[in-house]
Enzyme design. Structure first.
Site, PDB file in Angstrom:
ATOM      1  N   SER A 177    -104.231  21.595 -49.771  1.00  0.00           N
ATOM      2  CA  SER A 177    -104.261  20.484 -48.817  1.00  0.00           C
ATOM      3  C   SER A 177    -104.396  19.180 -49.594  1.00  0.00           C
ATOM      4  CB  SER A 177    -105.400  20.679 -47.802  1.00  0.00           C
ATOM      5  OG  SER A 177    -105.359  19.689 -46.805  1.00  0.00           O
ATOM      6  N   THR A 178    -105.459  18.422 -49.386  1.00  0.00           N
ATOM      7  CA  THR A 178    -105.613  17.124 -50.037  1.00  0.00           C
ATOM      8  C   THR A 178    -105.536  17.251 -51.560  1.00  0.00           C
ATOM      9  OG1 THR A 178    -107.139  16.571 -48.243  1.00  0.00           O
ATOM     10  CG2 THR A 178    -107.027  15.040 -50.105  1.00  0.00           C
ATOM     11  N   HIS A 203    -100.631  21.505 -46.418  1.00  0.00           N
ATOM     12  CA  HIS A 203    -100.798  20.746 -45.181  1.00  0.00           C
ATOM     13  C   HIS A 203    -100.029  19.430 -45.287  1.00  0.00           C
ATOM     14  CE1 HIS A 203    -104.918  22.925 -44.570  1.00  0.00           C
ATOM     15  NE2 HIS A 203    -103.890  23.668 -44.178  1.00  0.00           N
ATOM     16  N   MET A 296    -109.352  19.596 -48.505  1.00  0.00           N
ATOM     17  CA  MET A 296    -110.556  19.483 -47.689  1.00  0.00           C
ATOM     18  C   MET A 296    -110.517  20.529 -46.580  1.00  0.00           C
ATOM     19  SD  MET A 296    -109.912  16.028 -45.428  1.00  0.00           S
ATOM     20  CE  MET A 296    -108.472  15.825 -44.382  1.00  0.00           C
ATOM     21  N   ASP A 299    -109.532  25.941 -44.469  1.00  0.00           N
ATOM     22  CA  ASP A 299    -108.348  26.760 -44.201  1.00  0.00           C
ATOM     23  C   ASP A 299    -107.995  27.577 -45.440  1.00  0.00           C
ATOM     24  OD1 ASP A 299    -106.177  27.728 -42.742  1.00  0.00           O
ATOM     25  OD2 ASP A 299    -104.843  26.162 -43.484  1.00  0.00           O
TER      26      ASP A 299
END
Length: 356
Positions: A177-178, A203, A296, A299
């Protein structure tokens, strides 16, 4: 103490809208706003903000040029605010290469995307940016547009792998993600052309995943594409989940194929890493390898645990090399991560697991 934000956007309406959303969040406050880069420079000197939101396209000096100078002279957490267009997505990916922590699309008058949801997502990204680890500034400002080395820029048919690896039916499943766009790029640049199939969930909004896949395809030896569904899962190919659908793996007469689903978000995400990892646990089992990189939230943590319980090898990125040590941390705490490594070691360690 509130996180202090500087909003930079050439549109007065957008500055006002973003400011209102941020100021309505109890732990965030806008200390100033700026319509262009020169004004932003003065506001940074005057207010010393914790986080900057930056428009991709601005007059006088575009967002990329300003970001490059900022990260070289006064590094700070930046969240890019981008339009949902192909050109803007390419520029946003370059901004992430230059050191921006994350990005968010500009708010849209769309019943499927409420302003309340947008404001919540914006606040989460600003919070994550403040706590994020800034990457080293690129040594060359031109790195975002530098030519690809000839060995990698050859057509895929001539990308001959030199590892001589025997994949023995292994399949790699990866989530991020991030900070993940750059982490995935670094991971894949350590992977040879004759690698096992790799399925990835990052994401990212749907208007960005195709550009992301195309960009990786020019930089990495394996073939990289945005999954369309029902593709045969083949060695030497990387499948990126499209931003509008969950990605999973499914058995077919010819082996495994990709499967897309518009089912509701899982862990507030579609695509969700847990959906991908769960399909790996259920169908691939001991032949699967799970990798969870920076991001972050949580998930992928439970899905990685189910992969490990099914006999898969599981890897997590370590805290020191993560931009945001969220998803890998959650997985590590519940025992889902078998081995934890820095990002620059991850590809080599995963390839060793493939070879074994």
């Amino acid at each position: 103490m509130k996180t202090r934000v500087l909003v930079v956007d050439d549109s007065a309406l957008m500055r006002s809208l973003l400011t209102e959303m941020i100021n309505n969040t109890p732990d965030l406050t806008v200390v100033a706003s700026a319509p262009d880069a020169p004004t932003a420079r003065e506001m940074i000197k005057l207010h010393n903000p914790d986080v900057l939101t930056l428009d991709v396209q601005m007059p006088k000096m575009d967002g990329l040029a300003f970001l490059e100078r900022l990260m070289r002279l006064r590094p700070m957490p930046v969240v890019m605010v981008s339009a949902f267009t192909g050109a803007a997505s390419e520029t946003t990916l370059k901004a992430l290469e230059l050191g921006a922590i994350d990005f968010i699309g500009k708010p849209r008058l769309d019943p499927a995307h409420s302003m309340e949801q947008y404001a919540e997502e914006l606040a989460e990204k600003i919070r994550a940016a403040r706590g994020a680890r800034l990457r080293a500034t690129p040594t060359r400002p031109a790195a975002v547009s530098s030519p690809v080395p000839s060995a990698v820029s050859q057509p895929h048919s001539s990308r001959i792998g030199t590892s001589g690896m025997t994949t023995s039916g292994k399949i790699i499943f990866l989530g991020a993600s991030t900070g993940g766009t750059e982490a995935i790029k670094e991971f894949l640049q350590g992977i040879p052309a004759d690698c096992p199939p790799i399925l990835i969930v990052q994401h990212m909004p749907e208007s960005f995943t195709a550009s992301f896949a195309r960009r990786l395809d020019t930089l990495c030896q394996p073939r990289v594409l945005e999954a369309q569904g029902n593709e045969k899962v083949e060695s030497g190919t990387v499948y990126i989940a499209p931003g509008h659908s969950h990605l999973a793996i499914r058995r077919a007469a010819s082996g495994y194929v990709t499967e897309l689903s518009a089912a509701p978000p899982v862990n507030r995400h579609r695509p969700s890493v847990d959906v991908l990892f769960d399909s790996a646990a259920q169908l691939v089992g001991r032949q699967a390898i799970g990798v969870l990189l920076t991001g972050m939230g949580k998930d992928g943590a439970q899905g990685l645990l189910r992969m490990r319980q099914a006999g898969a090898r599981t890897f997590g990125q370590d805290e020191a090399s993560c931009v945001v040590y969220g998803m890998p941390r959650e997985a590590f705490l519940i025992g889902a991560v078998e081995e934890q490594y820095p990002l620059d070691e991850m590809a080599r360690r995963v390839l060793s697991a493939v070879a074994r």
